[in-house]
Design a protein around this motif. Structure first.
Motif, PDB file in Angstrom:
ATOM      1  N   VAL A   1      28.314 -36.040 -23.771  1.00 43.21           N
ATOM      2  CA  VAL A   1      28.405 -34.545 -23.559  1.00 43.21           C
ATOM      3  C   VAL A   1      28.373 -34.140 -22.217  1.00 43.21           C
ATOM      4  O   VAL A   1      27.553 -34.846 -21.465  1.00 43.21           O
ATOM      5  N   SER A   2      29.128 -33.024 -22.046  1.00 34.82           N
ATOM      6  CA  SER A   2      29.255 -32.316 -20.637  1.00 34.82           C
ATOM      7  C   SER A   2      28.058 -31.300 -20.638  1.00 34.82           C
ATOM      8  O   SER A   2      28.517 -30.467 -21.343  1.00 34.82           O
ATOM      9  N   VAL A   3      27.313 -31.119 -19.674  1.00 34.33           N
ATOM     10  CA  VAL A   3      26.490 -29.901 -19.646  1.00 34.33           C
ATOM     11  C   VAL A   3      26.501 -29.407 -18.157  1.00 34.33           C
ATOM     12  O   VAL A   3      26.189 -30.277 -17.174  1.00 34.33           O
ATOM     13  N   VAL A   4      26.990 -28.322 -18.150  1.00 33.76           N
ATOM     14  CA  VAL A   4      27.152 -27.553 -16.746  1.00 33.76           C
ATOM     15  C   VAL A   4      26.164 -26.532 -16.616  1.00 33.76           C
ATOM     16  O   VAL A   4      26.245 -25.546 -17.252  1.00 33.76           O
ATOM     17  N   GLY A   5      24.870 -26.578 -15.880  1.00 33.70           N
ATOM     18  CA  GLY A   5      23.875 -25.542 -15.794  1.00 33.70           C
ATOM     19  C   GLY A   5      24.569 -24.447 -14.720  1.00 33.70           C
ATOM     20  O   GLY A   5      25.675 -24.646 -14.389  1.00 33.70           O
ATOM     21  N   PRO A   6      23.731 -23.493 -14.883  1.00 32.87           N
ATOM     22  CA  PRO A   6      24.077 -22.141 -14.009  1.00 32.87           C
ATOM     23  C   PRO A   6      24.264 -22.462 -12.594  1.00 32.87           C
ATOM     24  O   PRO A   6      25.239 -21.561 -12.045  1.00 32.87           O
ATOM     25  N   GLY A   7      23.627 -23.413 -11.749  1.00 29.89           N
ATOM     26  CA  GLY A   7      24.038 -23.310 -10.382  1.00 29.89           C
ATOM     27  C   GLY A   7      25.110 -24.688 -10.333  1.00 29.89           C
ATOM     28  O   GLY A   7      25.263 -24.997  -9.052  1.00 29.89           O
ATOM     29  N   ASP A   8      25.498 -25.320 -11.237  1.00 31.28           N
ATOM     30  CA  ASP A   8      26.465 -26.550 -11.027  1.00 31.28           C
ATOM     31  C   ASP A   8      27.955 -26.161 -11.222  1.00 31.28           C
ATOM     32  O   ASP A   8      28.423 -24.957 -11.400  1.00 31.28           O
ATOM     33  N   GLY A   9      28.782 -27.111 -11.245  1.00 31.63           N
ATOM     34  CA  GLY A   9      30.063 -26.923 -11.048  1.00 31.63           C
ATOM     35  C   GLY A   9      30.743 -26.959  -9.628  1.00 31.63           C
ATOM     36  O   GLY A   9      30.166 -26.557  -8.780  1.00 31.63           O
ATOM     37  N   GLU A  10      32.073 -27.270  -9.778  1.00 26.55           N
ATOM     38  CA  GLU A  10      32.771 -27.033  -8.655  1.00 26.55           C
ATOM     39  C   GLU A  10      32.970 -25.678  -8.112  1.00 26.55           C
ATOM     40  O   GLU A  10      33.521 -25.053  -8.786  1.00 26.55           O
ATOM     41  N   THR A  11      32.834 -25.404  -6.802  1.00 27.60           N
ATOM     42  CA  THR A  11      33.201 -23.900  -6.569  1.00 27.60           C
ATOM     43  C   THR A  11      34.411 -24.141  -5.512  1.00 27.60           C
ATOM     44  O   THR A  11      34.627 -24.965  -4.603  1.00 27.60           O
ATOM     45  N   ILE A  12      35.359 -23.214  -5.869  1.00 25.20           N
ATOM     46  CA  ILE A  12      36.520 -22.960  -5.126  1.00 25.20           C
ATOM     47  C   ILE A  12      36.602 -21.507  -4.572  1.00 25.20           C
ATOM     48  O   ILE A  12      36.233 -20.465  -5.584  1.00 25.20           O
ATOM     49  N   VAL A  13      36.789 -21.181  -3.423  1.00 20.81           N
ATOM     50  CA  VAL A  13      36.732 -19.767  -2.869  1.00 20.81           C
ATOM     51  C   VAL A  13      38.140 -19.557  -2.498  1.00 20.81           C
ATOM     52  O   VAL A  13      38.796 -20.237  -1.710  1.00 20.81           O
ATOM     53  N   LEU A  14      38.883 -18.494  -2.927  1.00 20.56           N
ATOM     54  CA  LEU A  14      40.206 -18.218  -2.565  1.00 20.56           C
ATOM     55  C   LEU A  14      40.156 -16.652  -2.405  1.00 20.56           C
ATOM     56  O   LEU A  14      40.462 -15.661  -3.078  1.00 20.56           O
ATOM     57  N   GLY A  15      39.779 -16.648  -0.858  1.00 21.09           N
ATOM     58  CA  GLY A  15      39.554 -14.948  -0.544  1.00 21.09           C
ATOM     59  C   GLY A  15      38.442 -14.467  -0.973  1.00 21.09           C
ATOM     60  O   GLY A  15      37.362 -14.939  -1.025  1.00 21.09           O
ATOM     61  N   THR A  16      38.851 -13.087  -1.939  1.00 14.03           N
ATOM     62  CA  THR A  16      37.696 -12.412  -2.383  1.00 14.03           C
ATOM     63  C   THR A  16      37.259 -13.022  -3.912  1.00 14.03           C
ATOM     64  O   THR A  16      36.552 -12.317  -4.424  1.00 14.03           O
ATOM     65  N   THR A  17      38.063 -14.179  -4.272  1.00 19.93           N
ATOM     66  CA  THR A  17      37.680 -14.671  -5.446  1.00 19.93           C
ATOM     67  C   THR A  17      37.161 -15.748  -5.479  1.00 19.93           C
ATOM     68  O   THR A  17      37.240 -16.746  -4.661  1.00 19.93           O
ATOM     69  N   HIS A  18      35.948 -16.114  -6.110  1.00 20.82           N
ATOM     70  CA  HIS A  18      34.966 -17.025  -6.134  1.00 20.82           C
ATOM     71  C   HIS A  18      35.259 -17.602  -7.622  1.00 20.82           C
ATOM     72  O   HIS A  18      34.756 -17.083  -8.678  1.00 20.82           O
ATOM     73  N   MET A  19      35.537 -18.829  -7.697  1.00 21.75           N
ATOM     74  CA  MET A  19      35.823 -19.879  -8.841  1.00 21.75           C
ATOM     75  C   MET A  19      34.855 -20.774  -9.000  1.00 21.75           C
ATOM     76  O   MET A  19      34.450 -21.578  -7.945  1.00 21.75           O
ATOM     77  N   ARG A  20      34.049 -20.938 -10.378  1.00 21.56           N
ATOM     78  CA  ARG A  20      33.218 -22.118 -10.651  1.00 21.56           C
ATOM     79  C   ARG A  20      34.005 -23.030 -11.652  1.00 21.56           C
ATOM     80  O   ARG A  20      33.966 -22.462 -12.713  1.00 21.56           O
ATOM     81  N   VAL A  21      34.354 -24.134 -11.268  1.00 27.33           N
ATOM     82  CA  VAL A  21      35.132 -24.909 -12.304  1.00 27.33           C
ATOM     83  C   VAL A  21      33.985 -25.594 -13.325  1.00 27.33           C
ATOM     84  O   VAL A  21      33.084 -26.498 -12.804  1.00 27.33           O
TER      85      VAL A  21
END
Length: 164
Positions: free
Chosen positions: A16-36
Motif C-alpha cells: 500500500v502506498s501512503v503519502v503523508g502531508p509533507g511527503d511526495g516529490e516536489t516540482i516547481v514550475l515558476g509560480t506553480t508548485h506541484m507535489r507528485v
C-alpha cells in the motif's frame, strides 16, 4: 496445520502506498508548485496523481491535446479557468474537470488568490513531462511556449495549433 488452514490465511499482496502531508516529490514550475503523490510506480503505471498550487495570476500551458492519456482536475480551493476548445469554464472548489484524449485544453488561475487542484493522469505518462519542464528551468533556460511545446512532444501531446 492442515493445507486448508494455510491457504485461508491472508496472502501478501502489493504494498500500500501512503503519502503523508509533507511527503511526495516536489516540482516547481515558476509560480506553480506541484507535489507528485503517485508517479505511477505503485499502480503499474495506470494512474498518477499530483497536487498543484497555482499562484495568483498564473498562466497555464499553451492549449494542447493528449493522444494517449486522460487528465482529471479536482479543484480543492480557489478558482481555475479551463479553456476547452473555444469555451471557458471557471471551475471552483469542489469541481471536477475530466479531459479525454484528443480534447484541446489549458488552464490558468486568473484570480488574485492561490488555487489548489488535484490532477490525475491515466496512464501516468505525463508526470515525466513536469520533471522535464523543471529541468529546463534548472538549466537556466526560460520556460517559453516553444520550450513547453518541445517537451510536450515527447509525451504524446501536441499544441492545439488550430486554436492558437
Amino acid at each position: 496445520m492442515s493445507e486448508e488452514t494455510r491457504t485461508s490465511e491472508p496472502q501478501a499482496g502489493p504494498a500500500v502506498s501512503v503519502v503523508g502531508p509533507g511527503d511526495g516529490e516536489t516540482i516547481v514550475l515558476g509560480t506553480t508548485h506541484m507535489r507528485v503523490l503517485e508517479d505511477g510506480s505503485h499502480t503499474g503505471h495506470r494512474l498518477a496523481i499530483a497536487e498543484s498550487v497555482l499562484a495568483p495570476h498564473t498562466q497555464g500551458p499553451p492549449q494542447h491535446r493528449h493522444s494517449q492519456h486522460d487528465e482529471g482536475f479536482y479543484i480543492l480551493s480557489g478558482t481555475v479557468r479551463f479553456t476547452v476548445g473555444d469555451e471557458d469554464y471557471d471551475a471552483t472548489t469542489g469541481t471536477l474537470v475530466l479531459v479525454p484524449p484528443g480534447t484541446p485544453h489549458t488552464f490558468a488561475n486568473l484570480s488574485g488568490r492561490p488555487a489548489v487542484m488535484l490532477s490525475t493522469f491515466t496512464p501516468d505518462l505525463y508526470v515525466q513531462y513536469f520533471r522535464d519542464l523543471q529541468e529546463v528551468l534548472a538549466g537556466g533556460r526560460p520556460l517559453t511556449p516553444r520550450a513547453t511545446v518541445d517537451v510536450m512532444s515527447r509525451y504524446a501531446t501536441e499544441p492545439a495549433a488550430d486554436l492558437a
